[in-house]
Design an enzyme around this catalytic site. Structure first.
Site, PDB file in Angstrom:
ATOM      1  N   LYS A 138      10.288 -55.778 -32.839  1.00 34.16           N
ATOM      2  CA  LYS A 138       9.460 -54.618 -32.329  1.00 34.16           C
ATOM      3  C   LYS A 138       8.298 -54.552 -33.260  1.00 34.16           C
ATOM      4  CE  LYS A 138      12.800 -51.546 -32.887  1.00 34.16           C
ATOM      5  NZ  LYS A 138      13.887 -52.712 -33.591  1.00 34.16           N
TER       6      LYS A 138
ATOM      7  N   ARG B  48      15.888 -43.756 -29.160  1.00 32.25           N
ATOM      8  CA  ARG B  48      16.902 -44.403 -29.836  1.00 32.25           C
ATOM      9  C   ARG B  48      18.207 -43.784 -29.075  1.00 32.25           C
ATOM     10  NH1 ARG B  48      14.730 -46.768 -34.448  1.00 32.25           N
ATOM     11  NH2 ARG B  48      16.132 -48.184 -35.601  1.00 32.25           N
TER      12      ARG B  48
ATOM     13  N   ARG C  45      13.074 -60.538 -44.435  1.00 32.76           N
ATOM     14  CA  ARG C  45      11.902 -59.654 -44.429  1.00 32.76           C
ATOM     15  C   ARG C  45      11.262 -59.239 -45.409  1.00 32.76           C
ATOM     16  NH1 ARG C  45      11.896 -55.117 -39.984  1.00 32.76           N
ATOM     17  NH2 ARG C  45      14.043 -54.552 -40.994  1.00 32.76           N
TER      18      ARG C  45
ATOM     19  N   ARG D  68      12.662 -53.767 -47.735  1.00 37.66           N
ATOM     20  CA  ARG D  68      13.288 -52.677 -47.175  1.00 37.66           C
ATOM     21  C   ARG D  68      14.405 -52.249 -47.867  1.00 37.66           C
ATOM     22  NH1 ARG D  68      11.984 -51.772 -41.111  1.00 37.66           N
ATOM     23  NH2 ARG D  68      14.026 -50.932 -41.133  1.00 37.66           N
TER      24      ARG D  68
HETATM   25  P1  AP5 Z   1      10.445 -56.909 -37.155  1.00 34.17           P
HETATM   26  O1  AP5 Z   1       9.275 -57.286 -36.038  1.00 34.17           O
HETATM   27  O2  AP5 Z   1      10.043 -56.257 -38.177  1.00 34.17           O
HETATM   28  O3  AP5 Z   1      11.655 -56.251 -36.630  1.00 34.17           O
HETATM   29  P2  AP5 Z   1      12.012 -54.860 -35.899  1.00 34.17           P
HETATM   30  O4  AP5 Z   1      12.410 -55.135 -34.345  1.00 34.17           O
HETATM   31  O5  AP5 Z   1      10.703 -54.066 -35.949  1.00 34.17           O
HETATM   32  O6  AP5 Z   1      13.262 -54.212 -36.713  1.00 34.17           O
HETATM   33  P3  AP5 Z   1      13.603 -53.209 -37.665  1.00 34.17           P
HETATM   34  O7  AP5 Z   1      14.263 -53.496 -38.645  1.00 34.17           O
HETATM   35  O8  AP5 Z   1      12.283 -52.607 -38.049  1.00 34.17           O
HETATM   36  O9  AP5 Z   1      13.982 -52.272 -36.529  1.00 34.17           O
HETATM   37  P4  AP5 Z   1      14.936 -50.938 -36.714  1.00 34.17           P
HETATM   38  O10 AP5 Z   1      15.085 -50.402 -35.532  1.00 34.17           O
HETATM   39  O11 AP5 Z   1      16.329 -51.129 -37.674  1.00 34.17           O
HETATM   40  O12 AP5 Z   1      14.330 -50.082 -38.019  1.00 34.17           O
HETATM   41  P5  AP5 Z   1      13.106 -48.875 -37.716  1.00 34.17           P
HETATM   42  O13 AP5 Z   1      12.228 -49.105 -38.812  1.00 34.17           O
HETATM   43  O14 AP5 Z   1      12.684 -48.626 -36.343  1.00 34.17           O
HETATM   44  O15 AP5 Z   1      11.061 -58.469 -37.553  1.00 34.17           O
HETATM   45  C1  AP5 Z   1      12.221 -58.548 -38.563  1.00 34.17           C
HETATM   46  C2  AP5 Z   1      11.954 -59.876 -39.316  1.00 34.17           C
HETATM   47  O16 AP5 Z   1      12.227 -60.977 -38.307  1.00 34.17           O
HETATM   48  C3  AP5 Z   1      10.512 -60.030 -39.784  1.00 34.17           C
HETATM   49  O17 AP5 Z   1      10.502 -60.463 -41.208  1.00 34.17           O
HETATM   50  C4  AP5 Z   1       9.730 -60.867 -38.856  1.00 34.17           C
HETATM   51  O18 AP5 Z   1       8.689 -61.716 -39.488  1.00 34.17           O
HETATM   52  C5  AP5 Z   1      10.768 -61.732 -38.361  1.00 34.17           C
HETATM   53  N1  AP5 Z   1      10.429 -62.020 -37.083  1.00 34.17           N
HETATM   54  C6  AP5 Z   1      10.142 -61.312 -36.161  1.00 34.17           C
HETATM   55  N2  AP5 Z   1      10.046 -61.936 -34.894  1.00 34.17           N
HETATM   56  C7  AP5 Z   1      10.628 -63.207 -34.883  1.00 34.17           C
HETATM   57  C8  AP5 Z   1      10.720 -64.253 -34.164  1.00 34.17           C
HETATM   58  N3  AP5 Z   1      10.438 -64.339 -32.840  1.00 34.17           N
HETATM   59  N4  AP5 Z   1      11.174 -65.307 -34.761  1.00 34.17           N
HETATM   60  C9  AP5 Z   1      11.652 -65.130 -36.088  1.00 34.17           C
HETATM   61  N5  AP5 Z   1      11.346 -64.316 -36.833  1.00 34.17           N
HETATM   62  C10 AP5 Z   1      10.939 -63.315 -36.191  1.00 34.17           C
HETATM   63  O19 AP5 Z   1      14.409 -47.571 -38.372  1.00 34.17           O
HETATM   64  C11 AP5 Z   1      14.933 -47.541 -39.550  1.00 34.17           C
HETATM   65  C12 AP5 Z   1      15.958 -46.274 -39.553  1.00 34.17           C
HETATM   66  O20 AP5 Z   1      14.942 -45.176 -39.238  1.00 34.17           O
HETATM   67  C13 AP5 Z   1      16.787 -46.393 -38.712  1.00 34.17           C
HETATM   68  O21 AP5 Z   1      18.055 -47.278 -38.983  1.00 34.17           O
HETATM   69  C14 AP5 Z   1      17.232 -44.828 -38.468  1.00 34.17           C
HETATM   70  O22 AP5 Z   1      17.882 -44.324 -39.647  1.00 34.17           O
HETATM   71  C15 AP5 Z   1      15.714 -44.264 -38.642  1.00 34.17           C
HETATM   72  N6  AP5 Z   1      15.090 -43.980 -37.312  1.00 34.17           N
HETATM   73  C16 AP5 Z   1      14.021 -44.592 -36.986  1.00 34.17           C
HETATM   74  N7  AP5 Z   1      13.699 -44.436 -35.767  1.00 34.17           N
HETATM   75  C17 AP5 Z   1      14.770 -43.345 -35.407  1.00 34.17           C
HETATM   76  C18 AP5 Z   1      15.018 -42.348 -34.163  1.00 34.17           C
HETATM   77  N8  AP5 Z   1      14.094 -42.645 -33.172  1.00 34.17           N
HETATM   78  N9  AP5 Z   1      16.064 -41.658 -34.132  1.00 34.17           N
HETATM   79  C19 AP5 Z   1      16.843 -41.560 -35.234  1.00 34.17           C
HETATM   80  N10 AP5 Z   1      16.576 -42.242 -36.578  1.00 34.17           N
HETATM   81  C20 AP5 Z   1      15.497 -43.038 -36.401  1.00 34.17           C
HETATM   82 ZN    ZN Z   2      10.278 -52.282 -37.193  1.00 29.82          ZN
END
Ligand code: AP5
Ligand code: ZN
Length: 217
Positions: free
Chosen positions: A13, A89, A128, A161
């Protein structure tokens, strides 16, 4: 553009959203990045959110809905459109978002699900590296920075992270399937839902996204 990207931790994402932002000149709202900014600023919300994030849980719907509402109403960059990354989410978040957008006659054009098997996500998450100030992310093997542990653009240090370890990932994936799985079902019947194979390399994923997004432009 008005769209949401749904997908498990590591689906890509945060990798794809900045490209969409650049192409369509809209804002990119990543709720995880917003929460991490609160943690960095040492606010009370940040203190509570860090505990929840490090346990792989979810911050309350009320807090998250208000956070998005504020941005959509006040962030000038969102006037021309938006990409939501990490929101909604839960089904209540999706329902509130619908209400919010209906009131403003700005309905979503796309809800795109990045589909990938859990087994592929461990390597992505544990490798990452992120630049906290911009949210830019790299990968030790799949997308290494030009200079080790250094952001290509600002030259500032990259970090891992605190929730990017195999143990917390397991909990995040459990939360994703239990709470966010129903969100994909919620959109699947609306006519705006599409899926993309997120296990492909980033350029291929981008092409698939473009194919979907360009259908309506
Ligand atoms: P990356 O693009 O960074 O992945 P991502 O989908 O953004 O994954 P996240 O871990 O950020 O998602 P998440 O939903 O767990 O965390 P968030 O920050 O939203 O890619 C990952 C890695 O893979 C990178 O190193 C990249 O280079 C590599 N990569 C990407 N594409 C690739 C490909 N095609 N091939 C190979 N490698 C690739 O949320 C964090 C926390 O916040 C949650 O756990 C929760 O506690 C809280 N939170 C956030 N939003 C909410 C909400 N709406 N409601 C409640 N709690 C929330
Ligand atoms: Zn992310």
């Amino acid at each position: 553009m008005r769209m949401i990207l749904i997908g498990p931790p590591g689906a890509g994402k945060g990798t794809q959203a900045p490209k969409i932002k650049e192409k369509y000149n809209c804002c990119h709202l990543a709720t995880g990045d917003m929460l991490r900014a609160q943690v960095a600023a040492k606010t009370e919300l940040g203190r509570q959110a860090k505990k929840i994030m490090d346990q792989g849980g979810l911050v309350s719907d009320e807090i998250m809905v208000n956070m998005i509402k504020q941005e959509l109403e006040n962030n000038k960059d969102c006037k021309s459109g938006f990409i939501l990354d990490g929101f909604p989410r839960t089904v209540p978040q999706a329902e509130k978002l619908d209400e919010m957008l209906k009131d403003k006659s700005r309905p979503l054009k796309h809800a795109i699900e990045l589909q990938i098997e859990d087994e592929l996500l461990v390597a992505r998450i544990t490798g990452r590296l992120v630049h906290p100030a911009s949210g830019r992310s790299y990968h030790k093997i799949f997308n290494p920075p030009k200079k080790a542990m250094t952001d290509d653009i600002s030259g500032e240090p990259l970090i891992q992270r605190s929730d990017d370890n195999a143990e917390t990932l397991k909990k995040r994936l459990g939360t994703y399937h239990a709470q966010t799985g129903p969100v994909t079902d919620y959109y699947r019947t609306t006519g705006i839902w599409s899926k993309v194979d997120a296990s492909k390399e980033p350029g291929q994923v981008w092409k698939s996204l473009l194919g979907i997004m360009e259908k309506d432009s």
